[in-house]
Design an enzyme around this catalytic site. Structure first.
Site, mmCIF file in Angstrom:
data_model
loop_
_atom_site.group_PDB
_atom_site.id
_atom_site.type_symbol
_atom_site.label_atom_id
_atom_site.label_comp_id
_atom_site.label_asym_id
_atom_site.label_seq_id
_atom_site.Cartn_x
_atom_site.Cartn_y
_atom_site.Cartn_z
ATOM 1 N N HIS A 199 -4.320 -9.545 -2.327
ATOM 2 C CA HIS A 199 -3.624 -9.712 -1.054
ATOM 3 C C HIS A 199 -3.307 -8.334 -0.474
ATOM 4 C CE1 HIS A 199 -0.292 -9.277 -3.867
ATOM 5 N NE2 HIS A 199 0.593 -9.203 -2.895
ATOM 6 N N HIS A 247 -0.504 -6.622 0.407
ATOM 7 C CA HIS A 247 0.727 -5.830 0.236
ATOM 8 C C HIS A 247 0.413 -4.417 -0.263
ATOM 9 C CE1 HIS A 247 3.702 -9.454 0.060
ATOM 10 N NE2 HIS A 247 3.462 -9.037 1.288
ATOM 11 N N ASP A 253 1.685 -2.434 -2.316
ATOM 12 C CA ASP A 253 1.691 -2.114 -3.751
ATOM 13 C C ASP A 253 0.484 -2.706 -4.471
ATOM 14 O OD1 ASP A 253 3.048 -4.645 -3.241
ATOM 15 O OD2 ASP A 253 3.599 -4.651 -5.361
ATOM 16 N N HIS A 254 -0.485 -3.220 -3.708
ATOM 17 C CA HIS A 254 -1.738 -3.721 -4.287
ATOM 18 C C HIS A 254 -2.956 -3.021 -3.682
ATOM 19 C CE1 HIS A 254 0.263 -7.054 -6.461
ATOM 20 N NE2 HIS A 254 1.192 -6.708 -5.584
ATOM 21 N N HIS A 272 2.625 -16.760 -1.565
ATOM 22 C CA HIS A 272 3.255 -15.430 -1.564
ATOM 23 C C HIS A 272 2.902 -14.742 -0.242
ATOM 24 C CE1 HIS A 272 4.599 -11.518 -3.050
ATOM 25 N NE2 HIS A 272 3.426 -11.019 -2.741
ATOM 26 N N ASP A 297 0.173 -11.596 -7.124
ATOM 27 C CA ASP A 297 1.608 -11.884 -7.017
ATOM 28 C C ASP A 297 1.879 -13.382 -6.880
ATOM 29 O OD1 ASP A 297 2.149 -9.242 -7.229
ATOM 30 O OD2 ASP A 297 2.933 -8.967 -5.212
ATOM 31 N N HIS A 318 2.267 -7.794 -11.709
ATOM 32 C CA HIS A 318 3.460 -7.005 -12.072
ATOM 33 C C HIS A 318 3.909 -7.342 -13.490
ATOM 34 C CE1 HIS A 318 4.697 -5.577 -7.966
ATOM 35 N NE2 HIS A 318 4.030 -6.666 -7.582
HETATM 36 FE FE FE Z 1 3.261 -6.933 -5.543
HETATM 37 ZN ZN ZN Z 2 2.772 -8.895 -3.018
#
Ligand code: FE
Ligand code: ZN
Length: 236
Positions: free
Chosen positions: A58, A60, A62-63, A116, A135, A173
């Site tokens: 996805h 985001h 942090d990915h 998510h 996530d 995570h």
């Molecule tokens: Fe994440």
């Molecule tokens: Zn995420």
């Protein structure tokens, strides 16, 4: 045969996992959800591997934050859900849910689990019994609802629950201990959750991810997978 190397990123802050995955027969390599480039590139260099693909679950940050540098260094092509292409920069291999991504002699089915985020996908390597859950599913908990409803998440988890028990999953995570107390209480401290937590603590103490855990084990211990109905799920 697929080989999976977890890379802990943003340690102690967001505790993301990126994964370097290698099709052993051909050495064709991909990186899944590179949260940051530095740690992932260091792992690839250590292993002597040059990723040809970056797979995103996805959009985001942090990915995907490592995407550009990994593309630049290795010429890796960025792969994502076609529906997310507008918000994942430089994405060039656009997949639709139900299609397969081919990695050397291995292949992953693309599963839509919008909840998510809208358009969040899973990469399911059925022959290797390996699932990358981003996530959506974490150890003992699930992802927050940024763009979907509880009903969407319940449906997404139902797709995961329908997969065979001996499939193992790799989440986006390391959130196991965050969900541990609730899972312990929800399961009334039964033998399954005790066993799960003993193993989890041992793994973490050794500096290892709690993953991989089989879906069979997770179904017995993760309250969000245990919820049988949407009403049960909404009460969690
Ligand atoms: Fe994440
Ligand atoms: Zn995420």
């Amino acid at each position: 045969m697929l080989q999976v190397y977890p890379v802990l990123c943003r340690k102690g802050y967001m505790d993301n996992y990126a994964y370097v995955v290698v099709d052993e027969a051909t050495k064709v390599t991909a990186v899944i959800d590179p949260s940051e480039a530095e740690a992932v590139i260091a792992k690839c260099e250590d292993l002597g591997l040059r990723p040809q693909f970056v797979l995103n679950t996805h959009h985001h940050f942090d990915h995907v934050d490592g995407n550009a540098d990994i593309k630049q260094k290795y010429g890796a092509k960025i792969v994502c859900n076609a529906a997310d292409a507008y918000r994942i920069e430089n994405s060039e291999i656009l997949l639709k849910p139900g299609e397969y991504f081919v990695l050397g002699a291995s292949r992953a089915k693309i599963m839509d689990v919008s909840a998510h985020t809208k358009g969040h996908i899973l990469y399911y390597f059925a022959d290797d019994k390996i699932l990358f859950t981003g996530d959506t599913l974490f150890n003992l908990c699930v992802g927050g609802l940024f763009e979907g409803s509880a009903c969407d998440m319940f449906k997404a988890l139902a797709k995961i629950k329908a997969l065979p028990d001996d499939v193992v999953f790799y989440p986006g995570h390391e959130y196991t201990m965050g969900g541990a107390r609730f899972a312990f209480e929800y399961n009334h401290g039964n033998d399954d959750i005790k066993k799960y937590l003993i193993r989890a603590k041992e793994r973490l103490a050794q500096g290892l991810p709690v993953a991989p855990v089989s879906l069979g084990e997770e179904k017995k211990c993760n309250p969000y997978l245990e919820a049988a109905t949407l009403e049960d799920f909404e009460r969690l």
